[in-house]
Design a protein around this motif. Structure first.
Motif, PDB file in Angstrom:
ATOM      1  N   ASP A   1      62.188  49.974 174.975  1.00 25.82           N
ATOM      2  CA  ASP A   1      61.422  49.497 176.465  1.00 25.82           C
ATOM      3  C   ASP A   1      60.846  50.364 177.363  1.00 25.82           C
ATOM      4  O   ASP A   1      59.656  50.213 177.835  1.00 25.82           O
ATOM      5  CB  ASP A   1      62.229  48.338 176.950  1.00 25.82           C
ATOM      6  N   VAL A   2      61.685  51.209 177.480  1.00 27.23           N
ATOM      7  CA  VAL A   2      61.135  52.268 178.745  1.00 27.23           C
ATOM      8  C   VAL A   2      61.385  53.687 178.280  1.00 27.23           C
ATOM      9  O   VAL A   2      62.462  53.981 177.765  1.00 27.23           O
ATOM     10  CB  VAL A   2      61.900  52.004 180.224  1.00 27.23           C
ATOM     11  N   LEU A   3      60.563  54.615 178.437  1.00 26.74           N
ATOM     12  CA  LEU A   3      61.001  55.967 178.253  1.00 26.74           C
ATOM     13  C   LEU A   3      60.856  56.497 179.807  1.00 26.74           C
ATOM     14  O   LEU A   3      59.831  56.346 180.416  1.00 26.74           O
ATOM     15  CB  LEU A   3      59.949  56.571 177.608  1.00 26.74           C
ATOM     16  N   VAL A   4      61.924  57.231 180.021  1.00 28.59           N
ATOM     17  CA  VAL A   4      62.106  57.823 181.400  1.00 28.59           C
ATOM     18  C   VAL A   4      62.020  59.287 181.297  1.00 28.59           C
ATOM     19  O   VAL A   4      62.772  59.953 180.442  1.00 28.59           O
ATOM     20  CB  VAL A   4      63.626  57.437 182.244  1.00 28.59           C
ATOM     21  N   THR A   5      60.858  59.912 181.965  1.00 28.22           N
ATOM     22  CA  THR A   5      60.958  61.351 181.698  1.00 28.22           C
ATOM     23  C   THR A   5      60.237  62.160 182.829  1.00 28.22           C
ATOM     24  O   THR A   5      59.654  61.282 183.648  1.00 28.22           O
ATOM     25  CB  THR A   5      60.115  61.458 180.564  1.00 28.22           C
ATOM     26  N   ALA A   6      60.317  63.463 182.966  1.00 31.51           N
ATOM     27  CA  ALA A   6      59.588  64.085 184.005  1.00 31.51           C
ATOM     28  C   ALA A   6      58.101  64.345 183.848  1.00 31.51           C
ATOM     29  O   ALA A   6      57.878  64.207 182.403  1.00 31.51           O
ATOM     30  CB  ALA A   6      60.185  65.406 184.198  1.00 31.51           C
ATOM     31  N   TYR A   7      57.231  64.506 184.570  1.00 31.91           N
ATOM     32  CA  TYR A   7      55.949  64.465 184.417  1.00 31.91           C
ATOM     33  C   TYR A   7      55.550  65.800 183.476  1.00 31.91           C
ATOM     34  O   TYR A   7      54.514  65.816 182.978  1.00 31.91           O
ATOM     35  CB  TYR A   7      54.998  64.452 185.615  1.00 31.91           C
TER      36      TYR A   7
ATOM     37  N   ILE B   1      53.965  58.589 170.847  1.00 29.47           N
ATOM     38  CA  ILE B   1      52.950  57.340 170.801  1.00 29.47           C
ATOM     39  C   ILE B   1      52.215  57.395 169.790  1.00 29.47           C
ATOM     40  O   ILE B   1      52.178  56.491 168.731  1.00 29.47           O
ATOM     41  CB  ILE B   1      52.135  57.573 172.322  1.00 29.47           C
ATOM     42  N   PHE B   2      51.590  58.583 169.310  1.00 26.92           N
ATOM     43  CA  PHE B   2      50.861  58.689 168.199  1.00 26.92           C
ATOM     44  C   PHE B   2      51.734  58.476 166.754  1.00 26.92           C
ATOM     45  O   PHE B   2      51.338  57.944 165.995  1.00 26.92           O
ATOM     46  CB  PHE B   2      49.787  59.588 168.142  1.00 26.92           C
ATOM     47  N   SER B   3      52.937  59.076 167.119  1.00 26.69           N
ATOM     48  CA  SER B   3      53.793  59.121 165.745  1.00 26.69           C
ATOM     49  C   SER B   3      54.285  57.548 165.243  1.00 26.69           C
ATOM     50  O   SER B   3      54.294  57.270 164.502  1.00 26.69           O
ATOM     51  CB  SER B   3      54.965  60.059 166.144  1.00 26.69           C
ATOM     52  N   GLY B   4      54.368  56.928 166.666  1.00 28.82           N
ATOM     53  CA  GLY B   4      54.924  55.299 166.564  1.00 28.82           C
ATOM     54  C   GLY B   4      53.880  54.685 166.012  1.00 28.82           C
ATOM     55  O   GLY B   4      54.351  53.710 164.988  1.00 28.82           O
ATOM     56  N   LEU B   5      52.813  54.901 166.516  1.00 28.59           N
ATOM     57  CA  LEU B   5      51.569  53.979 165.789  1.00 28.59           C
ATOM     58  C   LEU B   5      51.372  54.364 164.132  1.00 28.59           C
ATOM     59  O   LEU B   5      51.281  53.178 163.685  1.00 28.59           O
ATOM     60  CB  LEU B   5      50.489  54.218 166.798  1.00 28.59           C
ATOM     61  N   GLU B   6      51.389  55.549 164.097  1.00 29.30           N
ATOM     62  CA  GLU B   6      51.171  56.028 162.736  1.00 29.30           C
ATOM     63  C   GLU B   6      51.980  55.577 161.727  1.00 29.30           C
ATOM     64  O   GLU B   6      51.827  54.946 160.630  1.00 29.30           O
ATOM     65  CB  GLU B   6      51.080  57.498 162.850  1.00 29.30           C
ATOM     66  N   HIS B   7      53.448  55.536 161.999  1.00 27.45           N
ATOM     67  CA  HIS B   7      54.739  55.594 161.182  1.00 27.45           C
ATOM     68  C   HIS B   7      55.105  54.175 161.048  1.00 27.45           C
ATOM     69  O   HIS B   7      55.722  53.337 159.959  1.00 27.45           O
ATOM     70  CB  HIS B   7      55.551  56.456 161.209  1.00 27.45           C
ATOM     71  N   MET B   8      55.185  53.410 162.471  1.00 32.36           N
ATOM     72  CA  MET B   8      55.822  52.114 162.605  1.00 32.36           C
ATOM     73  C   MET B   8      54.824  50.857 162.479  1.00 32.36           C
ATOM     74  O   MET B   8      54.991  49.858 162.635  1.00 32.36           O
ATOM     75  CB  MET B   8      56.677  52.065 163.909  1.00 32.36           C
ATOM     76  N   GLY B   9      53.648  51.540 163.213  1.00 30.45           N
ATOM     77  CA  GLY B   9      52.473  50.266 163.528  1.00 30.45           C
ATOM     78  C   GLY B   9      52.719  49.692 164.633  1.00 30.45           C
ATOM     79  O   GLY B   9      52.085  48.757 164.869  1.00 30.45           O
ATOM     80  N   LYS B  10      53.736  50.135 165.552  1.00 30.35           N
ATOM     81  CA  LYS B  10      53.908  49.682 166.849  1.00 30.35           C
ATOM     82  C   LYS B  10      53.996  50.658 167.882  1.00 30.35           C
ATOM     83  O   LYS B  10      54.638  51.849 167.537  1.00 30.35           O
ATOM     84  CB  LYS B  10      55.013  48.847 166.921  1.00 30.35           C
ATOM     85  N   GLU B  11      53.682  50.366 168.882  1.00 33.21           N
ATOM     86  CA  GLU B  11      54.027  51.596 170.068  1.00 33.21           C
ATOM     87  C   GLU B  11      55.415  51.644 170.383  1.00 33.21           C
ATOM     88  O   GLU B  11      56.327  50.842 170.141  1.00 33.21           O
ATOM     89  CB  GLU B  11      53.607  51.017 171.350  1.00 33.21           C
ATOM     90  N   PRO B  12      55.994  52.976 170.498  1.00 30.74           N
ATOM     91  CA  PRO B  12      57.242  53.432 170.559  1.00 30.74           C
ATOM     92  C   PRO B  12      58.135  52.700 171.760  1.00 30.74           C
ATOM     93  O   PRO B  12      59.317  52.459 171.997  1.00 30.74           O
ATOM     94  CB  PRO B  12      57.384  54.694 170.438  1.00 30.74           C
ATOM     95  N   PHE B  13      57.307  52.488 172.904  1.00 32.14           N
ATOM     96  CA  PHE B  13      57.940  51.870 174.078  1.00 32.14           C
ATOM     97  C   PHE B  13      56.759  51.181 174.965  1.00 32.14           C
ATOM     98  O   PHE B  13      55.500  51.286 174.735  1.00 32.14           O
ATOM     99  CB  PHE B  13      58.336  53.149 174.911  1.00 32.14           C
ATOM    100  N   LYS B  14      57.285  50.354 175.897  1.00 34.19           N
ATOM    101  CA  LYS B  14      56.443  49.540 176.538  1.00 34.19           C
ATOM    102  C   LYS B  14      55.956  50.237 177.977  1.00 34.19           C
ATOM    103  O   LYS B  14      54.918  50.061 178.556  1.00 34.19           O
ATOM    104  CB  LYS B  14      56.909  48.142 176.987  1.00 34.19           C
ATOM    105  N   TYR B  15      56.938  51.024 178.544  1.00 30.70           N
ATOM    106  CA  TYR B  15      56.565  51.653 179.896  1.00 30.70           C
ATOM    107  C   TYR B  15      57.137  53.173 179.726  1.00 30.70           C
ATOM    108  O   TYR B  15      58.101  53.473 178.976  1.00 30.70           O
ATOM    109  CB  TYR B  15      57.466  51.019 181.157  1.00 30.70           C
ATOM    110  N   VAL B  16      56.623  53.929 180.394  1.00 27.77           N
ATOM    111  CA  VAL B  16      56.559  55.301 180.454  1.00 27.77           C
ATOM    112  C   VAL B  16      56.777  55.481 181.958  1.00 27.77           C
ATOM    113  O   VAL B  16      55.906  55.506 182.905  1.00 27.77           O
ATOM    114  CB  VAL B  16      55.644  56.298 179.989  1.00 27.77           C
ATOM    115  N   LEU B  17      58.180  55.494 182.394  1.00 29.55           N
ATOM    116  CA  LEU B  17      58.435  55.805 183.872  1.00 29.55           C
ATOM    117  C   LEU B  17      58.522  57.379 184.001  1.00 29.55           C
ATOM    118  O   LEU B  17      59.380  57.817 183.512  1.00 29.55           O
ATOM    119  CB  LEU B  17      59.635  55.142 184.190  1.00 29.55           C
ATOM    120  N   ILE B  18      57.619  57.849 184.978  1.00 23.21           N
ATOM    121  CA  ILE B  18      57.446  59.416 185.182  1.00 23.21           C
ATOM    122  C   ILE B  18      58.052  59.475 186.589  1.00 23.21           C
ATOM    123  O   ILE B  18      57.948  58.966 187.711  1.00 23.21           O
ATOM    124  CB  ILE B  18      56.218  59.531 185.338  1.00 23.21           C
TER     125      ILE B  18
END
Length: 882
Positions: free
Chosen positions: A476-482, A493-510
């Motif tokens: 759901d959420v990735l919490v990370t520093a900028y 993001i590109f790995s999730g799309l390439e190997h799972m066919g879906k986005e790895p998370f919905k939100y990136v909280l910076i």
């Protein structure tokens, strides 16, 4: 409950209980919605710092909030092998023993690395537990676990088979200290003061020459051309001719290329394809040879002639000296420019041409750009999308091979007999082409970020179709520093799309970085770092957590003040004391059903305010406005609940015969219970300890139900109490400003046309008497003589002067003050009337004396007016008595 809250006694005990009861463990439940966060895996070399503390506090707040809302929450923890950082630490330790990697060999070195992981790998995990992190520790992962290693091999092979991974000679960033390549994203640029050297490159017959400007004269030994812009009229006649490379005496061509900036330097640039990424591209376009003159350790190599064996910066000095002697150095200029440094050791990067493994990025970047543009992944705050797009739209192929031993070894095998290369998921022992068993594996390992890019799905069991993967992915959420948007976020993001066919998370909280009180970045060199564990030891985890998140906003840096930690420790104590007070006056339990008709306007007010708080804090957390939610909780608990409602409830609470005594108890218990639930994600320990001491229905706050607003809202009651608070605060302020003794309880006279307030007078005057320290509360149609007025939003409050001051004492004080001021005025007049002083003293001193004289006269006038008023008041008092 103990008299004083003691975090040391509470925190470890509660955390142990939470773990024993498996409150943090996520059991798949298809009747519930999943809510998943994967932790940004800290390095096994790591020690908890303030950035970790902020990042994990934010994640914990969101997880605890969603758990209480009824979601099946998974906060998946783990650590990263951190190839460069860990290998550097092990090499450093071996150095103390007089050993090198080469002396002990790869196998023995890896044994040491795994031992390092065993000893230090769990250190930061234990520290996160001290912070109160409610991770599912049963699912803890490590990037080099067997399952995750299999995922890495699977991804490498798949991308290779699709033609997206290739091996080729390209310009790479080389760290001469770490002795490995690093990717573009791992190069940190710093502004450095340097020199721009103007060097003369003459023709063979000296009939003409060009002057080039460079910041790196040591690389000129590897020049294979000089270039000009084809549109530059100054040099059009020279295109196609040659010049002699100074010091080397090799003839090189003058070429034309649109890349050359006509405004920089002289408009002529040296082209060194083996040591500059832009020159490499020009070299490719013009089929220029590559001459490498600097080796992998940062020393000049055999191609550097007499400078061979010299360290690159020592060689620069010697080359400049020799050019001066030959009359070929035209001039030097001070020049400030961005210099690339290794993100791990801060060594200046050396661009080198090397045969490495690369990932083709354009086919992977395009869908990753699209999902963010379509809003399938949202950056919070949105402005960071621009940074993401800018990097992804201009992305170069990713160099993924590292000349290290610790890490995922590249699954490529080579036949020594026929030079066949094989990429395989399984270990290759026989050549697929010639059948020879003379086969060896690629020596290099993969970039750390290659494995951490797979973290959101490799940790859930991919490439196996596990139940966890089906239920908890996408997260759901990735919490990370900028600062790791490029390193990690984009790659996930590109790995999730390439190997799972879906986005790895919905939100990136910076979130931003934690700076010191002066706004400086915390660092070892400045000595301004603060150890979160020391803060926890002294003040408790709750105080640290609340300090880190109060007032923060997504994407912005925050300043850390130790005074705020102390204030938040006091905040925890304030709630503790409120709970103790309640328990001492509580004789109901949770089964009590109140008669709401017995609620006074204060009960209806606090329940209305609680309703608003529940709605707003829930909404704030849904929008990731964590800092705003924290501040609202602080203000409500400290101000409205503790300072006002509890104080207002005391007369009823102390009177066990009062008909609404139990209703007041009920409201106190209801408000405190709900407040503890709202505050629990932020301050889990103190809230849990209080909750378990109160009458309660649920087993623990960790798994309790998040409060819901009851749609209880009474505008009239809110207005009455706000008006009442305004009156009490105004009287208190007046007393403070006039130094009125707490023992003095003056009568107050109220003028108002507010019908609502008039209807409630019989009730609210009780609170005013008690909380403002006044005598009688009287309604008055006319203004009392010799009174001061306090203007309110709903009327005017008057207080007679004689009721708040001792006339004789005040007359004495003002008379003494008048005499003192008269002396000061006379002294100043005498000084300013002295011609010698006015003429000889510095003008500044004279001006200051004139200001003093003016000020003394003004104050004297004010004191005399006050004396006149008091004397009139005294005469009136005597007349009334007669």
């Amino acid at each position: 409950m103990q008299k004083v809250y003691n975090p040391k006694e509470v925190e470890d005990r509660l955390y142990k209980m939470w773990l024993e009861k498996k409150y943090f463990h996520a059991k798949i439940d298809y009747s519930k919605k999943p809510f998943t966060i994967v932790i940004p895996p800290p390095n096994i070399t790591g020690q908890l710092h303030m950035g970790h503390a902020l990042n994990n506090t934010i994640q914990d707040i969101l997880i605890r909030f969603k758990r209480m809302q009824g979601y099946c929450t998974l906060w998946l923890p783990g650590t990263d092998h951190a190839s460069i950082a860990t290998e550097a630490k092990i090499v450093e330790k071996m150095k103390e023993e007089g050993l090198t990697k080469e002396m002990i060999g790869r196998e023995k070195f890896l044994e040491r690395a795994w031992e390092w992981k065993r000893v230090y790998g769990g250190r930061i995990i234990e520290q996160l537990k001290k912070l109160g992190a409610s991770c599912d520790w049963d699912r803890e992962r490590f990037t080099m676990d067997e399952g995750l290693s299999n995922a890495v091999k699977e991804v490498f092979v798949r991308l290779y088979e699709k033609g997206l991974i290739y091996k080729g000679e390209r310009m790479i960033n080389w760290c001469p200290t770490c002795h490995t390549t690093i990717s573009d994203a791992e190069v940190e640029y710093e502004e450095k003061k340097g020199k721009l050297y103007y060097i003369k490159y003459p023709a063979k017959d000296n009939s003409y020459y060009v002057v080039v400007a460079t910041t790196r004269p040591e690389t000129m030994l590897g020049d294979t051309a000089v270039a000009v812009n084809p549109n530059d009229q100054r040099y059009k006649h020279l295109i196609g001719k040659t010049v002699v490379l100074p010091l080397v005496n090799r003839e090189i061509p003058i070429i034309a290329d649109d890349y050359v900036d006509m405004e920089f330097g002289t408009g002529v640039v040296k082209i060194t394809p083996a040591h500059d990424p832009n020159d490499f591209e020009i070299g490719q376009r013009h089929n220029l040879p590559m001459v490498q003159v600097i080796d992998t350790k940062g020393y000049m190599n055999e191609n550097a002639g007499k400078y061979a064996g010299q360290e690159r910066y020592a060689a620069r000095k010697n080359i400049v000296k020799d050019l001066k002697e030959l009359g070929l150095l035209v001039k030097e200029e001070d020049y400030t420019h961005n210099v690339g440094h290794c993100y791990r050791c801060s060594t200046v990067i050396e661009p080198l041409v090397s045969k490495q493994w690369f990932v083709k990025m354009k086919p992977l970047a395009e869908p990753a750009i699209r999902v963010v543009k379509e809003g399938k992944i949202k950056f919070i705050p949105e402005r960071f999308e621009k940074i993401y797009f800018n990097w992804m739209e201009n992305i170069k192929d990713w160099c993924i091979s590292r000349q290290l031993w610790w890490g995922h070894r590249i699954p490529a095998y080579y036949c020594r007999d026929c030079e066949n290369m094989m990429v395989s998921r399984e270990e290759v022992k026989v050549c697929s082409k010639c059948g020879s068993s003379n086969v060896y594996q690629d020596e290099d390992t993969l970039d750390t970020w290659f494995s951490s890019a797979l973290w959101p799905f490799s940790t859930l069991g991919w490439p196996e179709e596990t139940e966890d993967l089906k239920y908890f992915y996408p997260t759901d959420v990735l919490v990370t520093a900028y600062d790791i948007i490029f390193f990690w976020v984009a790659r996930m993001i590109f790995s999730g799309l390439e190997h799972m066919g879906k986005e790895p998370f919905k939100y990136v909280l910076i979130h931003g970085i934690v700076r010191d009180a002066q706004g400086r970045k915390m660092s070892k060199s400045l000595g301004n770092g603060i150890d979160p564990l020391e803060v926890i030891e002294k003040y408790g985890a709750d105080a640290l957590r609340f300090t880190l998140v109060t007032g923060i906003s997504p994407g912005n840096d925050t300043r850390f003040h130790m005074e705020k930690v102390e204030a938040n420790r006091n905040f925890a104590n304030k709630i503790w004391n409120a709970a103790r007070f309640m328990l001492m006056n509580l004789d109901i339990d949770t089964s009590f059903k109140p008669d709401e008709s017995k609620f006074t306007f204060t009960e209806r007010w606090i329940l209305s305010r609680l309703d608003t708080l529940i709605r707003e804090v829930t909404e704030n957390l849904e929008k990731f406005e964590i800092g705003i939610a924290a501040q609202k909780l602080y203000d409500f608990i400290w101000d409205e609940f503790c300072d006002w409602y509890i104080e207002m409830s005391k007369p009823i609470l102390y009177n066990k015969e009062a008909e609404n005594n139990k209703e007041v108890q009920y409201v106190l218990l209801t408000v405190l219970t709900n407040v503890l639930k709202l505050l629990h994600p932020f301050m889990p320990f103190v809230t849990e300890e209080i909750y378990l001491n109160l009458p309660h229905d649920e087993e623990s706050l960790v798994i309790s139900k998040w409060p819901e607003a009851k749609c209880y809202y009474s505008a009239d009651d809110i207005r009455v109490v706000e008006n009442l608070i305004e009156l009490i605060k105004s009287i208190r302020n007046m007393k403070t400003e006039r130094n009125v003794s707490p023992k003095i309880k003056p009568n107050i006279y109220i003028q108002t046309n507010d019908k609502l307030m008039l209807e409630q007078k019989y009730l609210w005057e009780v609170y005013v008497k008690r909380l403002a320290g006044v005598g009688e509360v009287l309604l008055s149609e006319k203004v009392p003589e010799n009174s001061i007025s306090i203007v309110l939003s709903w009327g005017v409050c008057y207080i007679k002067l004689k009721d708040i001051i001792d006339i004789e004492e005040e007359l004495k004080r003002l008379t003494e003050e008048k005499e003192r001021l008269i002396k000061e005025v006379e002294r100043s007049e005498k000084l300013l009337g002295n011609e010698n002083f006015v003429k000889k003293a510095p003008q500044k001193v004279v001006d200051e004396e004139k200001e003093k004289y003016k000020k003394y006269r003004q104050i004297l006038k004010s004191v005399e007016e006050q004396l006149d008023r008091l004397l009139k008041l005294k005469r009136d008092e005597i007349r009334d008595e007669l």
